[in-house]
Scaffold this active site. Structure first.
Site, mmCIF file in Angstrom:
data_model
loop_
_atom_site.group_PDB
_atom_site.id
_atom_site.type_symbol
_atom_site.label_atom_id
_atom_site.label_comp_id
_atom_site.label_asym_id
_atom_site.label_seq_id
_atom_site.Cartn_x
_atom_site.Cartn_y
_atom_site.Cartn_z
ATOM 1 C CE1 TYR A 154 -38.538 4.778 -74.362
ATOM 2 C CE2 TYR A 154 -36.986 3.615 -72.952
ATOM 3 C CZ TYR A 154 -37.911 4.631 -73.140
ATOM 4 O OH TYR A 154 -38.194 5.497 -72.109
ATOM 5 C CE LYS A 158 -36.352 7.725 -73.991
ATOM 6 N NZ LYS A 158 -36.891 9.087 -74.226
HETATM 7 P P1 NAP Z 1 -46.261 8.761 -71.170
HETATM 8 O O1 NAP Z 1 -47.018 8.809 -69.879
HETATM 9 O O2 NAP Z 1 -46.542 7.653 -72.115
HETATM 10 O O3 NAP Z 1 -46.403 10.183 -71.886
HETATM 11 C C1 NAP Z 1 -45.788 10.419 -73.128
HETATM 12 C C2 NAP Z 1 -46.544 11.505 -73.835
HETATM 13 O O4 NAP Z 1 -45.910 11.758 -75.117
HETATM 14 C C3 NAP Z 1 -48.001 11.120 -74.141
HETATM 15 O O5 NAP Z 1 -48.886 12.145 -73.743
HETATM 16 C C4 NAP Z 1 -47.992 10.903 -75.644
HETATM 17 O O6 NAP Z 1 -49.221 11.214 -76.293
HETATM 18 C C5 NAP Z 1 -46.928 11.895 -76.081
HETATM 19 N N1 NAP Z 1 -46.467 11.604 -77.429
HETATM 20 C C6 NAP Z 1 -46.241 10.397 -77.992
HETATM 21 N N2 NAP Z 1 -45.876 10.515 -79.264
HETATM 22 C C7 NAP Z 1 -45.898 11.835 -79.552
HETATM 23 C C8 NAP Z 1 -45.633 12.588 -80.716
HETATM 24 N N3 NAP Z 1 -45.263 12.004 -81.871
HETATM 25 N N4 NAP Z 1 -45.752 13.938 -80.655
HETATM 26 C C9 NAP Z 1 -46.139 14.535 -79.513
HETATM 27 N N5 NAP Z 1 -46.382 13.882 -78.372
HETATM 28 C C10 NAP Z 1 -46.287 12.537 -78.390
HETATM 29 O O7 NAP Z 1 -44.687 8.669 -70.898
HETATM 30 P P2 NAP Z 1 -43.793 9.067 -69.613
HETATM 31 O O8 NAP Z 1 -43.587 7.853 -68.818
HETATM 32 O O9 NAP Z 1 -44.294 10.312 -68.985
HETATM 33 O O10 NAP Z 1 -42.400 9.352 -70.360
HETATM 34 C C11 NAP Z 1 -41.996 10.654 -70.770
HETATM 35 C C12 NAP Z 1 -40.583 10.565 -71.326
HETATM 36 O O11 NAP Z 1 -39.712 10.013 -70.341
HETATM 37 C C13 NAP Z 1 -40.460 9.666 -72.555
HETATM 38 O O12 NAP Z 1 -39.504 10.197 -73.435
HETATM 39 C C14 NAP Z 1 -39.961 8.371 -71.961
HETATM 40 O O13 NAP Z 1 -39.290 7.593 -72.910
HETATM 41 C C15 NAP Z 1 -39.061 8.889 -70.870
HETATM 42 N N6 NAP Z 1 -38.804 7.909 -69.797
HETATM 43 C C16 NAP Z 1 -39.826 7.407 -69.038
HETATM 44 C C17 NAP Z 1 -39.534 6.483 -68.033
HETATM 45 C C18 NAP Z 1 -40.598 5.881 -67.154
HETATM 46 O O14 NAP Z 1 -40.268 4.998 -66.325
HETATM 47 N N7 NAP Z 1 -41.846 6.284 -67.238
HETATM 48 C C19 NAP Z 1 -38.220 6.084 -67.810
HETATM 49 C C20 NAP Z 1 -37.224 6.615 -68.600
HETATM 50 C C21 NAP Z 1 -37.505 7.533 -69.590
HETATM 51 P P3 NAP Z 1 -50.333 10.072 -76.474
HETATM 52 O O15 NAP Z 1 -50.866 9.824 -75.108
HETATM 53 O O16 NAP Z 1 -51.356 10.700 -77.385
HETATM 54 O O17 NAP Z 1 -49.645 8.897 -77.076
#
Ligand code: NAP
Length: 253
Positions: A154, A158
């Site tokens: 990851y 990133k």
């Molecule tokens: P999340 O709640 O897990 O949501 C991610 C979404 O992406 C899910 O709906 C997932 O679908 C979808 N997804 C996964 N693989 C995919 C694919 N191949 N094609 C299309 N859609 C896909 O994550 P989040 O926390 O909102 O994070 C969103 C972004 O922010 C990510 O890039 C994450 O790395 C980044 N981020 C998050 C945090 C944090 O603290 N939450 C911090 C830093 C960065 P499914 O549900 O079907 O798997």
């Protein structure tokens, strides 16, 4: 409400979490929004939240790591909502493990969704942006880009997205296209809930522990990231490009 004219925005991974909040925010900004996620049916809640507020949105099922699916999804968005000129590459997964236990499959899966996915989506959408002489690309990086135990896959993805973003800014600037990365810290979503589960602590305790380390004294909410993306995708952000904006409740080293 922003003064940005209506454009067509694509947000990937927008069925929930940061992507859903961003799709809803961009619709409130006046844009037509394509809500993309793996499962089209799972996008219904985000689409309803937008249409109930009199916004315009469609759900599109796509695996962003699959070239044919990406091409078809972007073509569908262009024909149903108009040429997309805003793209938020947000879809993401985690497959955490210490390197000695991490499988090749876990490495490939994470690199594939974040990096290959952002590449494929951007390649397809930039054709519309350059034709329109306007574009706003935002890629979701993370504070993990600076290194995080259990996340070699990851953190590499990133950090890679930061280089990807800067190169897009250099290549596409002359076409009126900006590219920036938003690097969130701890945001309360299903993704951080999964991390708490893996570490065998309750989500509440995990949030309390994280909050104590964050200068503003709380963890982030998806809306904190959506607000930053709202600015970066606005007309008035046209001179901000190639930047990595850490949205983490405090400074980053
Ligand atoms: P999340 O709640 O897990 O949501 C991610 C979404 O992406 C899910 O709906 C997932 O679908 C979808 N997804 C996964 N693989 C995919 C694919 N191949 N094609 C299309 N859609 C896909 O994550 P989040 O926390 O909102 O994070 C969103 C972004 O922010 C990510 O890039 C994450 O790395 C980044 N981020 C998050 C945090 C944090 O603290 N939450 C911090 C830093 C960065 P499914 O549900 O079907 O798997």
């Amino acid at each position: 409400m922003s003064t940005t004219p209506q454009r067509t925005a694509i947000v990937t991974g927008a069925a929930r979490g940061i992507g859903a909040a961003t799709a809803i925010r961009l619709a409130a900004d006046g844009h037509a929004v394509a809500v993309l996620d793996l499962d089209e049916a799972a996008c219904a809640q985000t689409v309803s939240a937008i249409t109930e507020a009199r916004g315009r949105a469609i759900a599109v099922g796509v695996d962003v790591s699959q070239p044919e699916q990406v091409e078809a999804a972007v073509a569908r968005v262009a024909s149903e909502l108009g040429a997309p000129t805003i793209l938020v590459n947000n879809a993401g997964i985690i497959r955490d493990n210490l390197i000695f236990k991490m499988t090749v499959e876990d490495w490939d899966a994470v690199i594939s969704v974040h990096l290959r996915g952002a590449f494929l989506m951007t390649k397809a959408v930039q054709a519309h942006m350059t034709a329109e002489k306007y574009g706003r690309i935002v890629n979701l990086s993370s504070t993990s880009a600076q290194g995080n135990r259990g996340q070699v896959n990851y953190s590499a993805a990133k950090a890679g997205l930061q280089g990807f973003t800067k190169t897009l800014a250099i290549e596409l600037g002359r076409f009126g296209v900006t590219a920036n990365a938003v690097a969130p810290g701890f945001i309360a979503t299903d993704m951080t809930r999964a991390t708490a589960d893996r570490m065998k602590v309750s989500f509440e305790d995990f949030i309390a522990g994280a909050s104590a380390q964050i200068p503003v004294g709380r963890v982030g909410e998806p809306q904190d990231i959506a607000a930053t993306i709202s600015f970066l995708t606005s007309e008035e952000a046209g001179f901000v490009s190639g930047q990595v904006i850490y949205v983490a409740g405090g400074p980053q080293d």
